[in-house]
Motif scaffolding. Structure first.
Motif, PDB file in Angstrom:
ATOM      1  N   ILE A   1     -16.066  -3.666  21.388  1.00  0.00           N
ATOM      2  CA  ILE A   1     -15.928  -2.726  20.270  1.00  0.00           C
ATOM      3  C   ILE A   1     -14.453  -2.410  20.136  1.00  0.00           C
ATOM      4  CG2 ILE A   1     -16.479  -0.417  19.421  1.00  0.00           C
ATOM      5  CD1 ILE A   1     -19.132  -0.642  20.931  1.00  0.00           C
ATOM      6  N   ARG A   2     -13.879  -2.854  19.011  1.00  0.00           N
ATOM      7  CA  ARG A   2     -12.436  -2.707  18.792  1.00  0.00           C
ATOM      8  C   ARG A   2     -12.165  -2.711  17.297  1.00  0.00           C
ATOM      9  NH1 ARG A   2     -13.450  -7.845  20.691  1.00  0.00           N
ATOM     10  NH2 ARG A   2     -12.922  -9.536  19.265  1.00  0.00           N
ATOM     11  N   TYR A   3     -10.969  -2.294  16.945  1.00  0.00           N
ATOM     12  CA  TYR A   3     -10.533  -2.396  15.558  1.00  0.00           C
ATOM     13  C   TYR A   3      -9.935  -3.779  15.371  1.00  0.00           C
ATOM     14  CZ  TYR A   3      -7.720  -1.978  11.400  1.00  0.00           C
ATOM     15  OH  TYR A   3      -7.161  -2.188  10.175  1.00  0.00           O
ATOM     16  N   SER A   4     -10.320  -4.451  14.332  1.00  0.00           N
ATOM     17  CA  SER A   4      -9.785  -5.785  14.053  1.00  0.00           C
ATOM     18  C   SER A   4      -9.127  -5.800  12.690  1.00  0.00           C
ATOM     19  CB  SER A   4     -10.902  -6.832  14.070  1.00  0.00           C
ATOM     20  OG  SER A   4     -11.433  -6.960  15.359  1.00  0.00           O
ATOM     21  N   ALA A   5      -7.946  -6.338  12.638  1.00  0.00           N
ATOM     22  CA  ALA A   5      -7.239  -6.582  11.388  1.00  0.00           C
ATOM     23  C   ALA A   5      -6.878  -8.062  11.394  1.00  0.00           C
ATOM     24  CB  ALA A   5      -5.985  -5.721  11.305  1.00  0.00           C
ATOM     25  N   MET A   6      -6.479  -8.555  10.246  1.00  0.00           N
ATOM     26  CA  MET A   6      -6.098  -9.962  10.151  1.00  0.00           C
ATOM     27  C   MET A   6      -4.708 -10.069   9.552  1.00  0.00           C
ATOM     28  SD  MET A   6      -9.672 -11.633   8.803  1.00  0.00           S
ATOM     29  CE  MET A   6      -8.945 -13.262   8.794  1.00  0.00           C
ATOM     30  N   ALA A   7      -3.965 -11.090   9.974  1.00  0.00           N
ATOM     31  CA  ALA A   7      -2.681 -11.356   9.344  1.00  0.00           C
ATOM     32  C   ALA A   7      -2.912 -11.496   7.849  1.00  0.00           C
ATOM     33  CB  ALA A   7      -2.060 -12.616   9.929  1.00  0.00           C
ATOM     34  N   GLY A   8      -2.066 -10.864   7.061  1.00  0.00           N
ATOM     35  CA  GLY A   8      -2.204 -10.875   5.609  1.00  0.00           C
ATOM     36  C   GLY A   8      -2.900  -9.646   5.053  1.00  0.00           C
ATOM     37  N   ASP A   9      -3.585  -8.865   5.913  1.00  0.00           N
ATOM     38  CA  ASP A   9      -4.214  -7.627   5.453  1.00  0.00           C
ATOM     39  C   ASP A   9      -3.152  -6.689   4.889  1.00  0.00           C
ATOM     40  OD1 ASP A   9      -6.722  -8.450   6.269  1.00  0.00           O
ATOM     41  OD2 ASP A   9      -6.867  -7.037   7.941  1.00  0.00           O
ATOM     42  N   ARG A  10      -3.537  -5.914   3.904  1.00  0.00           N
ATOM     43  CA  ARG A  10      -2.666  -4.890   3.316  1.00  0.00           C
ATOM     44  C   ARG A  10      -3.349  -3.541   3.473  1.00  0.00           C
ATOM     45  NH1 ARG A  10       1.228  -6.779  -0.486  1.00  0.00           N
ATOM     46  NH2 ARG A  10       1.149  -9.031  -0.640  1.00  0.00           N
ATOM     47  N   LYS A  11      -2.565  -2.533   3.841  1.00  0.00           N
ATOM     48  CA  LYS A  11      -3.091  -1.173   4.017  1.00  0.00           C
ATOM     49  C   LYS A  11      -2.200  -0.204   3.260  1.00  0.00           C
ATOM     50  CE  LYS A  11      -6.204  -2.512   6.982  1.00  0.00           C
ATOM     51  NZ  LYS A  11      -7.600  -2.487   6.730  1.00  0.00           N
ATOM     52  N   PRO A  12      -2.752   0.908   2.786  1.00  0.00           N
ATOM     53  CA  PRO A  12      -1.944   1.905   2.074  1.00  0.00           C
ATOM     54  C   PRO A  12      -0.903   2.548   2.995  1.00  0.00           C
ATOM     55  CG  PRO A  12      -4.291   2.256   1.676  1.00  0.00           C
ATOM     56  CD  PRO A  12      -4.177   1.250   2.787  1.00  0.00           C
ATOM     57  N   LEU A  13       0.238   2.866   2.427  1.00  0.00           N
ATOM     58  CA  LEU A  13       1.300   3.505   3.201  1.00  0.00           C
ATOM     59  C   LEU A  13       0.872   4.863   3.753  1.00  0.00           C
ATOM     60  CD1 LEU A  13       4.421   2.763   0.975  1.00  0.00           C
ATOM     61  CD2 LEU A  13       3.937   1.811   3.238  1.00  0.00           C
ATOM     62  N   HIS A  14       0.152   5.647   2.960  1.00  0.00           N
ATOM     63  CA  HIS A  14      -0.123   7.035   3.328  1.00  0.00           C
ATOM     64  C   HIS A  14      -1.275   7.197   4.314  1.00  0.00           C
ATOM     65  CE1 HIS A  14      -3.197   6.432   0.307  1.00  0.00           C
ATOM     66  NE2 HIS A  14      -3.754   7.586   0.637  1.00  0.00           N
ATOM     67  N   SER A  15      -2.103   6.163   4.500  1.00  0.00           N
ATOM     68  CA  SER A  15      -3.275   6.334   5.359  1.00  0.00           C
ATOM     69  C   SER A  15      -3.272   5.450   6.595  1.00  0.00           C
ATOM     70  CB  SER A  15      -4.563   6.081   4.565  1.00  0.00           C
ATOM     71  OG  SER A  15      -4.635   4.734   4.143  1.00  0.00           O
ATOM     72  N   SER A  16      -2.328   4.533   6.688  1.00  0.00           N
ATOM     73  CA  SER A  16      -2.261   3.646   7.858  1.00  0.00           C
ATOM     74  C   SER A  16      -1.110   4.067   8.766  1.00  0.00           C
ATOM     75  CB  SER A  16      -2.072   2.192   7.415  1.00  0.00           C
ATOM     76  OG  SER A  16      -0.825   2.024   6.761  1.00  0.00           O
ATOM     77  N   ALA A  17      -1.262   3.827  10.041  1.00  0.00           N
ATOM     78  CA  ALA A  17      -0.219   4.231  10.992  1.00  0.00           C
ATOM     79  C   ALA A  17       1.088   3.488  10.729  1.00  0.00           C
ATOM     80  CB  ALA A  17      -0.700   3.994  12.425  1.00  0.00           C
ATOM     81  N   VAL A  18       1.013   2.195  10.461  1.00  0.00           N
ATOM     82  CA  VAL A  18       2.240   1.439  10.187  1.00  0.00           C
ATOM     83  C   VAL A  18       2.856   1.910   8.876  1.00  0.00           C
ATOM     84  CG1 VAL A  18       3.185  -0.850   9.673  1.00  0.00           C
ATOM     85  CG2 VAL A  18       1.613  -0.565  11.577  1.00  0.00           C
ATOM     86  N   GLY A  19       2.038   2.160   7.871  1.00  0.00           N
ATOM     87  CA  GLY A  19       2.569   2.680   6.613  1.00  0.00           C
ATOM     88  C   GLY A  19       3.264   4.008   6.816  1.00  0.00           C
ATOM     89  N   LYS A  20       2.633   4.876   7.600  1.00  0.00           N
ATOM     90  CA  LYS A  20       3.250   6.178   7.879  1.00  0.00           C
ATOM     91  C   LYS A  20       4.517   6.010   8.712  1.00  0.00           C
ATOM     92  CE  LYS A  20       0.330   9.559   8.945  1.00  0.00           C
ATOM     93  NZ  LYS A  20      -0.872  10.265   9.440  1.00  0.00           N
ATOM     94  N   ALA A  21       4.557   4.990   9.573  1.00  0.00           N
ATOM     95  CA  ALA A  21       5.775   4.733  10.354  1.00  0.00           C
ATOM     96  C   ALA A  21       6.922   4.364   9.417  1.00  0.00           C
ATOM     97  CB  ALA A  21       5.531   3.639  11.391  1.00  0.00           C
ATOM     98  N   PHE A  22       6.639   3.514   8.420  1.00  0.00           N
ATOM     99  CA  PHE A  22       7.683   3.170   7.455  1.00  0.00           C
ATOM    100  C   PHE A  22       8.101   4.391   6.644  1.00  0.00           C
ATOM    101  CE2 PHE A  22       6.423  -1.280   8.142  1.00  0.00           C
ATOM    102  CZ  PHE A  22       7.682  -1.845   8.275  1.00  0.00           C
ATOM    103  N   LEU A  23       7.145   5.172   6.179  1.00  0.00           N
ATOM    104  CA  LEU A  23       7.486   6.387   5.437  1.00  0.00           C
ATOM    105  C   LEU A  23       8.291   7.354   6.298  1.00  0.00           C
ATOM    106  CD1 LEU A  23       4.115   7.063   3.569  1.00  0.00           C
ATOM    107  CD2 LEU A  23       6.292   6.374   2.522  1.00  0.00           C
ATOM    108  N   GLY A  24       7.868   7.552   7.532  1.00  0.00           N
ATOM    109  CA  GLY A  24       8.549   8.474   8.427  1.00  0.00           C
ATOM    110  C   GLY A  24       9.924   8.001   8.851  1.00  0.00           C
ATOM    111  N   HIS A  25      10.172   6.715   8.739  1.00  0.00           N
ATOM    112  CA  HIS A  25      11.464   6.127   9.110  1.00  0.00           C
ATOM    113  C   HIS A  25      12.529   6.413   8.046  1.00  0.00           C
ATOM    114  CE1 HIS A  25      13.756   3.397  11.617  1.00  0.00           C
ATOM    115  NE2 HIS A  25      14.060   2.635  10.594  1.00  0.00           N
ATOM    116  N   LEU A  26      12.070   6.704   6.836  1.00  0.00           N
ATOM    117  CA  LEU A  26      12.998   6.995   5.742  1.00  0.00           C
ATOM    118  C   LEU A  26      13.563   8.404   5.888  1.00  0.00           C
ATOM    119  CD1 LEU A  26      10.812   5.697   2.777  1.00  0.00           C
ATOM    120  CD2 LEU A  26      12.755   4.513   3.833  1.00  0.00           C
ATOM    121  N   GLU A  27      14.777   8.574   5.430  1.00  0.00           N
ATOM    122  CA  GLU A  27      15.347   9.925   5.374  1.00  0.00           C
ATOM    123  C   GLU A  27      14.581  10.715   4.319  1.00  0.00           C
ATOM    124  OE1 GLU A  27      17.435  11.189   7.522  1.00  0.00           O
ATOM    125  OE2 GLU A  27      17.551   9.259   8.539  1.00  0.00           O
ATOM    126  N   ALA A  28      14.506  12.037   4.488  1.00  0.00           N
ATOM    127  CA  ALA A  28      13.667  12.901   3.646  1.00  0.00           C
ATOM    128  C   ALA A  28      13.873  12.694   2.144  1.00  0.00           C
ATOM    129  CB  ALA A  28      13.852  14.362   4.036  1.00  0.00           C
TER     130      ALA A  28
END
Length: 135
Positions: free
Chosen positions: A12-39
């Protein structure tokens, strides 16, 4: 866009695939990119995003998302708890390599990830640091 995925060994695990797209505001990686930007840059981008509700836990209010991103900046990684996929928790950080930014993340069932958040965060940040040093 996911570039590469390494699957865990649990059945039992979370599976993603190369090429998957996720929203910036709801995914951890998307939030990492948003949070990396200056305010100021982040706020301009947030003003253009549609914050659709992906799950009941998705943060859809701009002010709440901005505050969540600031908490992530302070701790050094971004976090989602069922915001993109119900029952899945993820931690993500940005790796800067040769002038390009990439996101790295750990994800799995909340019941397994939440009690181990501190240890997983240490591993995530250590991996990021090793990658940045070797680049």
């Amino acid at each position: 866009v996911y570039l590469d995925v390494v699957e865990g060994v649990h059945s039992i695990r979370y599976s993603a695939m190369a090429g998957d797209r996720k929203p910036l505001h709801s995914s951890a990686v998307g939030k990492a990119f948003l949070g990396h930007l200056e305010a100021p840059e982040r706020d301009r981008l947030l003003d253009r995003l549609t914050l659709d509700r992906v799950t009941p836990a998705t943060i859809v209010e701009r002010a709440a998302l901005a505050a969540d991103l600031e908490r992530g900046r302070a701790r050094g990684y971004q976090l989602t708890r069922g915001e993109n996929v119900a029952d899945v928790m993820a931690l993500a950080a940005i790796v800067d390599l040769n002038g390009l930014s990439f996101g790295i993340a750990l994800a799995g069932p909340i019941h397994r990830m939440a009690p181990n958040e501190a240890a997983l965060a240490r591993e995530l940040l250590a991996a990021r640091n090793r990658m940045e040093v070797t680049a």
